[in-house]
Design a protein around this motif. Structure first.
Motif, short mmCIF file in Angstrom:
data_model
loop_
_atom_site.label_atom_id
_atom_site.label_comp_id
_atom_site.label_asym_id
_atom_site.label_seq_id
_atom_site.Cartn_x
_atom_site.Cartn_y
_atom_site.Cartn_z
N GLY A 5 0.80 -1.23 0.00
CA GLY A 5 0.00 0.00 0.00
C GLY A 5 0.83 1.27 0.00
O GLY A 5 0.31 2.35 0.24
N ASN A 6 2.11 1.14 -0.30
CA ASN A 6 2.97 2.33 -0.33
C ASN A 6 3.85 2.35 -1.59
O ASN A 6 4.86 3.02 -1.64
CB ASN A 6 3.85 2.39 0.91
N ASN A 47 -5.52 9.43 -4.67
CA ASN A 47 -5.53 9.44 -3.22
C ASN A 47 -5.21 8.05 -2.67
O ASN A 47 -5.77 7.07 -3.11
CB ASN A 47 -6.91 9.91 -2.74
N LYS A 48 -4.35 7.96 -1.67
CA LYS A 48 -3.96 6.68 -1.10
C LYS A 48 -5.16 5.91 -0.54
O LYS A 48 -5.18 4.69 -0.56
CB LYS A 48 -2.92 6.90 0.01
N GLN A 49 -6.17 6.62 -0.06
CA GLN A 49 -7.35 5.97 0.50
C GLN A 49 -8.24 5.34 -0.57
O GLN A 49 -9.03 4.46 -0.28
CB GLN A 49 -8.17 6.97 1.33
N ALA A 50 -8.12 5.80 -1.80
CA ALA A 50 -8.89 5.26 -2.92
C ALA A 50 -7.97 5.12 -4.13
O ALA A 50 -8.24 5.61 -5.21
CB ALA A 50 -10.06 6.18 -3.24
#
Length: 180
Positions: free
Chosen positions: A109-110, A116-119
């Motif tokens: 996840g990085n 956007n990291k959340q989506a």
């Protein structure tokens, strides 16, 4: 979904490895068909990742086995014939390919993603439904046809196997890149 991650943790996958979890046709998983057909996740502490793929023939084939099954929404063009003769397996293979691309490019996840990291939009989720040039919603694009079986494909595998693999976002061209 938390049980899938827990199940994957029991596999004893070595650091840097990927655990694959497939569910049977009679196993219901939270949000399957509603939000996704497959998921990849990770355990940062252990340094391992997992991929889960649901059974796309028995549960929501119009969403998770397309283009090998009639879609629920959009243009109702005839479905493509699956390259290995099985709508469910070929749908699973296509979903697995998407998750492998996401796992390799954004394992924890990085890594690589858009937005956007959340989506986040990952390598394959940025190109939904694109399998060949000229694809648009309801049309998978220009792909090869096996003249013996009539099946659609864009990738050749071992022992003469054929597959229909999803496009991957190419950050150098800002386009969806297909195999043909």
């Amino acid at each position: 979904m938390s049980q899938i991650a827990q199940l994957a943790s029991y596999a004893g996958t070595p650091k840097g490895g990927i655990t694959l979890v497939f569910t049977a046709e009679d196993v219901a998983v939270e949000d399957f068909c509603m939000n996704h057909c497959a998921v990849h996740g990770s355990d940062l502490n252990a340094g391992t990742t997992f991929i889960w793929v649901g059974n796309s023939e028995s549960q929501c084939p119009g969403q998770c086995a397309w283009p090998f099954h009639q879609p629920l929404y959009g243009p109702q063009t005839p479905p493509m014939l699956p390259p290995n003769g099985d709508v469910g397996i070929d749908g699973i293979i296509s979903n697995l390919a998407s998750m492998l691309a996401g796992t390799v490019t954004d394992p924890f996840g990085n890594g690589y993603y858009q937005g956007n990291k959340q989506a986040a939009m990952e390598a394959c989720t940025a190109c939904p439904g694109v399998f060949g040039r000229g694809a648009f919603p309801g049309y998978a694009g220009e792909v090869l046809t096996d003249w013996t079986t009539g099946a659609s494909y864009n990738a050749n595998g071992a022992n003469g196997r054929k597959y229909l693999m999803p496009a991957i976002f190419d950050p150098s061209t800002s386009t969806c890149s297909t195999l043909n």
